[in-house]
Design a protein around this motif. Structure first.
Motif, PDB file in Angstrom:
ATOM      1  N   VAL A   9      -0.764 -14.969 -32.501  1.00 26.97           N
ATOM      2  CA  VAL A   9      -1.528 -16.111 -31.997  1.00 26.97           C
ATOM      3  C   VAL A   9      -2.983 -15.700 -31.811  1.00 26.97           C
ATOM      4  O   VAL A   9      -3.302 -14.814 -31.011  1.00 26.97           O
ATOM      5  CB  VAL A   9      -0.954 -16.638 -30.660  1.00 26.97           C
ATOM      6  N   ASP A  13      -5.880 -20.722 -32.587  1.00 28.90           N
ATOM      7  CA  ASP A  13      -4.598 -21.425 -32.506  1.00 28.90           C
ATOM      8  C   ASP A  13      -4.385 -22.118 -31.167  1.00 28.90           C
ATOM      9  O   ASP A  13      -3.430 -22.874 -31.012  1.00 28.90           O
ATOM     10  CB  ASP A  13      -3.435 -20.442 -32.705  1.00 28.90           C
ATOM     11  N   THR A  14      -5.260 -21.832 -30.209  1.00 23.23           N
ATOM     12  CA  THR A  14      -5.032 -22.295 -28.842  1.00 23.23           C
ATOM     13  C   THR A  14      -5.964 -23.436 -28.446  1.00 23.23           C
ATOM     14  O   THR A  14      -6.974 -23.693 -29.093  1.00 23.23           O
ATOM     15  CB  THR A  14      -5.197 -21.141 -27.841  1.00 23.23           C
ATOM     16  N   VAL A  20      -0.924 -22.390 -27.309  1.00 25.64           N
ATOM     17  CA  VAL A  20      -0.935 -22.830 -28.705  1.00 25.64           C
ATOM     18  C   VAL A  20      -0.948 -24.358 -28.751  1.00 25.64           C
ATOM     19  O   VAL A  20      -0.117 -25.017 -28.146  1.00 25.64           O
ATOM     20  CB  VAL A  20       0.271 -22.264 -29.480  1.00 25.64           C
ATOM     21  N   ASN A  24      -0.278 -26.672 -34.261  1.00 27.77           N
ATOM     22  CA  ASN A  24      -0.296 -25.370 -34.931  1.00 27.77           C
ATOM     23  C   ASN A  24       1.091 -24.793 -35.156  1.00 27.77           C
ATOM     24  O   ASN A  24       1.283 -23.960 -36.039  1.00 27.77           O
ATOM     25  CB  ASN A  24      -1.194 -24.402 -34.181  1.00 27.77           C
ATOM     26  N   LYS A  27       1.883 -25.387 -38.632  1.00 26.54           N
ATOM     27  CA  LYS A  27       1.289 -24.400 -39.541  1.00 26.54           C
ATOM     28  C   LYS A  27       2.143 -23.138 -39.576  1.00 26.54           C
ATOM     29  O   LYS A  27       2.382 -22.563 -40.637  1.00 26.54           O
ATOM     30  CB  LYS A  27      -0.126 -24.041 -39.092  1.00 26.54           C
TER      31      LYS A  27
END
Length: 129
Positions: A9, A13-14, A20, A24, A27
């Motif tokens: 991560v 991504d956050t 997260v 995402n 993904k």
């Protein structure tokens, strides 16, 4: 057989809270599916070029159980639920160690060049099973 794909991560991504961002996870599981197909010996570029077949997501059911956070190492597990002539149903789980964070069931369909459902060649079905 369960395919395992590692994910780290990153900050990107956050969200503002450092967890997260929900989209995402899609993904992460997409990357895992791509590697699962590749490791099963299916060349998606050749499948499109030679047979005019591509995979498309038809349906996703997802449950967010525990948030993942910045700088964590996760594992995406992919397991075949069912394969028919046209459809592949997968169960995908995102874990942190033994904790289950996210679970999903993804239905893929094989499409031809006009976007219509088409049968997967038998050898492809065997490789993915």
């Amino acid at each position: 057989m369960i395919h395992k794909f590692p994910v780290h991560v990153y900050y990107e991504d956050t969200d503002l809270a450092g967890i997260v961002y929900y989209a995402n996870y899609f993904k992460f599981i997409e990357r895992a599916r791509t590697e699962w197909v590749r490791e099963a010996g299916v060349d998606q570029v050749a499948l499109k070029a030679d047979d005019g077949i591509v995979f498309a997501v038809r349906r996703v059911e997802a449950d967010y159980l525990i948030p993942a956070k910045f700088d964590e190492d996760l594992i995406v597990e992919t397991e075949v639920e069912a394969i028919t002539g046209v459809r592949i149903v997968l169960n995908q789980t995102v874990k942190r160690a033994d904790a289950i964070l996210f679970v999903s069931q993804v239905t893929l369909v094989a499409l031809n060049e006009t976007g219509q459902p088409t049968r997967l060649p038998a050898n492809i079905r065997r490789n993915l099973h």
